[in-house]
Design a protein around this motif. Structure first.
Motif, PDB file in Angstrom:
ATOM      1  N   GLN A  39      -0.736   8.813   0.417  1.00 36.30           N
ATOM      2  CA  GLN A  39      -1.207   7.825   1.189  1.00 36.30           C
ATOM      3  C   GLN A  39      -0.537   8.335   2.767  1.00 36.30           C
ATOM      4  OE1 GLN A  39      -2.848   5.163   0.256  1.00 36.30           O
ATOM      5  NE2 GLN A  39      -2.773   4.165   2.216  1.00 36.30           N
ATOM      6  N   ARG A  92      -0.036   1.371   6.951  1.00 41.95           N
ATOM      7  CA  ARG A  92      -1.094   0.853   7.514  1.00 41.95           C
ATOM      8  C   ARG A  92      -1.218   0.743   8.843  1.00 41.95           C
ATOM      9  NH1 ARG A  92      -5.194  -2.357   5.448  1.00 41.95           N
ATOM     10  NH2 ARG A  92      -3.944  -2.678   3.469  1.00 41.95           N
ATOM     11  N   SER A 143      -1.816   4.593  10.487  1.00 39.07           N
ATOM     12  CA  SER A 143      -2.761   5.343   9.575  1.00 39.07           C
ATOM     13  C   SER A 143      -3.800   5.543  10.518  1.00 39.07           C
ATOM     14  CB  SER A 143      -3.192   4.565   8.453  1.00 39.07           C
ATOM     15  OG  SER A 143      -3.932   5.449   7.695  1.00 39.07           O
ATOM     16  N   TYR A 156      -6.536   3.784   5.275  1.00 43.27           N
ATOM     17  CA  TYR A 156      -5.361   3.332   4.604  1.00 43.27           C
ATOM     18  C   TYR A 156      -6.345   2.772   3.166  1.00 43.27           C
ATOM     19  CZ  TYR A 156      -1.150   0.631   2.997  1.00 43.27           C
ATOM     20  OH  TYR A 156      -0.070   0.346   2.610  1.00 43.27           O
ATOM     21  N   SER A 181      -7.944   5.112   0.836  1.00 44.17           N
ATOM     22  CA  SER A 181      -6.968   5.723  -0.233  1.00 44.17           C
ATOM     23  C   SER A 181      -6.504   5.038  -1.373  1.00 44.17           C
ATOM     24  CB  SER A 181      -5.551   6.191   0.698  1.00 44.17           C
ATOM     25  OG  SER A 181      -5.888   7.577   1.651  1.00 44.17           O
ATOM     26  N   THR A 229       4.235  -0.622   2.086  1.00 42.50           N
ATOM     27  CA  THR A 229       3.114   0.349   1.641  1.00 42.50           C
ATOM     28  C   THR A 229       3.440   0.910   0.335  1.00 42.50           C
ATOM     29  OG1 THR A 229       3.036   1.326   3.978  1.00 42.50           O
ATOM     30  CG2 THR A 229       2.259   2.896   2.169  1.00 42.50           C
TER      31      THR A 229
END
Length: 288
Positions: free
Chosen positions: A170, A174, A177, A186, A189, A222
């Motif tokens: 990742q 977010r 990204s 994001y 993935s 995340t």
């Protein structure tokens, strides 16, 4: 100040000096000679990873297939960008031969992004796994894949190929990204990881970098997203700027920070976590 604006400007490093085992010149030399003889690339050697001697001694290494040219231009990565050559049909056999000659017991196979290929390179991953299995059925194989643009056929081929573990990184939170991985996404993935988790019986792993400008709250969010997607193994490491042209380091974190976020990850529910300044996505892949 808005929390989303925190840690977005570089801070001076406190010059942390993590200790790593000095590379064994004989072991490194042997590995390089085998790689040259088989015309292969490992992430271990290309990045001069400080952990490579330790990994080699444990019988593990990370091979990068499908060439050295990536179709994307992530701002944290020093791999050159462009259009790669067609997949080499001899590459799977050469990887398998190197695995045997080096006596490896655990192999990580990764690649550059190949958005120029119809199957995004997934077929070459499958052929490499088949070649390694034919050479030594006992070798454990982990695939660290690109997102294949979340192509269903590519993902299903990876799930069914017989690997022991599937990974997709990742990389960051977010908010960051789009700037750090402009040609990736994001949520895409997360979709890849979710698809792997639903169809694959083995472990699913991902990796995050810290020090890109994220807040701790964003990092936790995340990790929660990854866990909800089915990820159960996680690595966290300090981002280091490859060249002045790449995204700057927003902050260097001390060892205690990595201990703290490891505890948070374990509280979220991750079954295995490797967290530290020099931890990379394939660090202790065999032990995780």
């Amino acid at each position: 100040m808005d929390p989303s604006q925190k840690r977005t400007t570089p801070r001076k490093s406190k010059a942390f000096k993590p200790r790593v085992k000095a590379p064994d010149p004989m072991l490194i030399g042997k590995t390089r000679s085998v790689l040259r003889a088989n015309a292969l690339t490992t992430v271990c050697e290309e990045s001069a990873c400080p952990n490579r001697s330790e990994c080699y001694e444990r019988g593990t290494a990370t091979f990068m297939i499908l060439g050295e040219t990536c179709t994307r231009a992530c701002r944290f990565c020093n791999v050159k960008t462009g259009r790669g050559a067609p997949p080499d049909p001899t590459e799977p056999m050469r990887v398998a031969r190197a695995v045997t000659e080096l006596g490896l017991r655990y192999v990580v196979v990764t690649s550059v992004d190949r958005d120029d290929l119809r199957d995004y390179g997934s077929g070459q991953f499958v052929r490499v796994v088949e070649a390694i299995r034919a050479a030594d059925p006992e070798v454990k194989i982990e695939l660290l894949t690109p997102d294949f643009r979340a192509d269903r056929g590519a993902l299903e081929a990876i799930i069914a190929c017989g690997a022991d573990k599937l990974s997709h990184n990742q990389e960051t939170v977010r908010r960051l990204s789009p700037a750090i991985r402009p040609q990736s996404d994001y949520d895409r993935s997360l979709e890849v990881l979710r698809t792997y988790a639903k169809g694959f019986k083995g472990a699913i792993k991902s990796s995050l970098m810290v020090g890109l400008g994220e807040t701790k709250e964003e990092l936790i969010e995340t990790m929660e997203d990854l866990y909800a997607a089915g990820v159960r193994q996680l690595t966290l490491g300090q981002y280091l700027q490859p060249t002045p042209k790449h995204h700057p380091v927003a902050e260097y974190f001390p060892p205690r920070y990595f201990e703290e976020i490891k505890l948070v990850a374990e509280t979220i529910g991750f079954e295995a976590v490797a967290s530290g300044i020099l931890v990379r996505s394939s660090y202790y892949a065999d032990r995780l």
